[in-house]
Design an enzyme around this catalytic site. Structure first.
Site, PDB file in Angstrom:
ATOM      1  N   GLY A 312     -34.693  -3.222 -20.952  1.00 14.76           N
ATOM      2  CA  GLY A 312     -35.798  -3.313 -20.013  1.00 14.76           C
ATOM      3  C   GLY A 312     -37.090  -2.866 -20.673  1.00 14.76           C
ATOM      4  O   GLY A 312     -37.253  -2.963 -21.890  1.00 14.76           O
ATOM      5  N   GLU A 313     -38.035  -2.403 -19.852  1.00 14.69           N
ATOM      6  CA  GLU A 313     -39.355  -1.937 -20.308  1.00 14.69           C
ATOM      7  C   GLU A 313     -40.247  -3.074 -20.808  1.00 14.69           C
ATOM      8  O   GLU A 313     -41.380  -2.839 -21.210  1.00 14.69           O
ATOM      9  CB  GLU A 313     -39.237  -0.884 -21.428  1.00 14.69           C
ATOM     10  CG  GLU A 313     -38.436   0.349 -21.076  1.00 14.69           C
ATOM     11  CD  GLU A 313     -38.298   1.320 -22.240  1.00 14.69           C
ATOM     12  OE1 GLU A 313     -38.892   1.063 -23.321  1.00 14.69           O
ATOM     13  OE2 GLU A 313     -37.596   2.328 -22.089  1.00 14.69           O
TER      14      GLU A 313
END
EC number: 2.4.2.21
Length: 358
Positions: A312-313
């Protein structure tokens, strides 16, 4: 509120430019099609910008939407919710994976805290965490409208500041559960098909996650044609804001490089909020989460990378960004057969089509 009150009509990338880009690519000093997906990406960016060759991508921006999720209290994650705020501080301090990737690619990172579980308040805040979507609504009507307006405003800010490609990212314990519920609801996939291991959960936690997603999908079963109601019921402030951010980017004719399952779930919602928004999406990578492939198929997107990432991120999309930039630079900097004095293929013109920079 209905989506049409918030989002203008999405115009598609220029199909005439897209048709002309193949001839342009074939005029460059290489066999036709030999650069594979790089050619497709460059042609897509040309169509987005409405010119051949496309302008170099010199102002990419990563915007990470952070929030906590009430469903995380149901044992669906391997980490406590406290990690969300700690990781948000890590990103702010420049120590997360997305910061390292961003520095390597010359991209800035902006963190939007819509709903982390703490007392702070500000223009980008919606709530402190959100409802547990298996048994209650994620947000009130007022909260979902606020989240959507925040996401739209942030997209406008970034585009007005000159962003030429946007990368949304996610942060929040429990967000893959919310994402899987959205993907299952929009695609009618069964809960067991969309449930992954998230942060590395064991079999017992996986069963709890399946149960939570099943219950959330049941609660939203009659709302598939009402994206704002779905967002209110089974998304979260961070995902709703992200969806609005993606939708408004499409309205503003700005390509969006998608990350993993959470971002792509928000992209599904964005395409419902602003029909046709998907025409402005590029899939940066395919994550290991099962729901991600389901969502990519629903959006008819073929990812650039498949590296087994699931962080993610915005990390997978940011990792793919250099390839998107290369695809654009190839169209700008390669010689044509004619300009280089290189013989082209037999029975083919070596002249590039007229460039359109309007």
């Amino acid at each position: 509120m209905v989506p049409a009150e918030l989002f203008a009509r999405v115009e598609f990338p220029d199909h005439k430019i897209l048709a002309q880009t193949k001839d342009f690519h074939d005029s460059l000093t290489k066999p036709p099609g030999s650069l594979g997906k790089l050619e497709q990406i460059g042609c897509f960016i040309s169509a987005c910008q409405g010119q051949i060759p496309p302008r170099p991508l010199n102002n990419s921006k990563i915007v990470v939407f952070a929030g906590d999720h009430g469903v995380a209290t149901k044992g669906v994650s391997a980490y406590p919710s406290s990690v969300s705020l700690q990781m948000a501080e890590n990103i702010t301090n420049g120590g997360a994976a997305i910061n390292v990737i961003a520095r390597t690619t010359g991209t800035s990172v902006r963190l939007i805290d819509t709903s982390l579980d703490h007392e702070a308040w500000g223009d980008e805040r919606v709530s402190r965490s959100c409802g547990s979507i298996d048994v209650e609504d994620a947000m009130t009507q007022e909260q979902v409208e606020r989240a959507l307006k925040i996401g739209k405003r942030i997209a406008d800010q970034e585009v007005d500041a000159g962003a030429d490609i946007l990368i949304p990212g996610d942060l929040g314990i429990g967000n893959t559960t919310t994402a899987a519920a959205l993907v299952g609801t929009f695609t009618l996939a069964e809960p067991v098909v969309v449930v992954g291991r998230g942060t590395g959960i064991d079999d017992e936690a996986w069963k709890l996650k399946v149960s939570a997603i099943r219950d959330a999908m049941f609660r939203a079963r009659d709302l598939r044609q009402d994206p704002i109601a779905i967002a209110r019921k089974i998304s979260s402030p961070d995902l709703a804001a992200m969806a609005a951010f993606i939708a408004q980017a499409a309205v503003r004719r700005t390509p969006v490089l998608l990350d993993g399952v959470v971002v792509t779930a928000a992209a599904l919602l964005a395409n419902k909020l602003a029909p046709g928004a998907r025409r402005w999406f590029i899939a940066g990578h395919r994550s290991t989460e099962p729901a991600h492939s389901v969502a990519l198929n629903a959006l008819a997107l073929d990812p650039i990378l498949e590296l087994g990432m699931s962080l993610g991120e915005g990390s997978g999309a940011a990792t793919a960004l250099p390839l998107v930039k290369i695809a654009v630079d190839l169209m700008n900097d390669m010689s044509t057969f004619s300009s280089a004095g290189v013989d082209g293929p037999l029975n083919a013109s070596s002249e590039a089509p007229e460039q359109n920079t309007e």
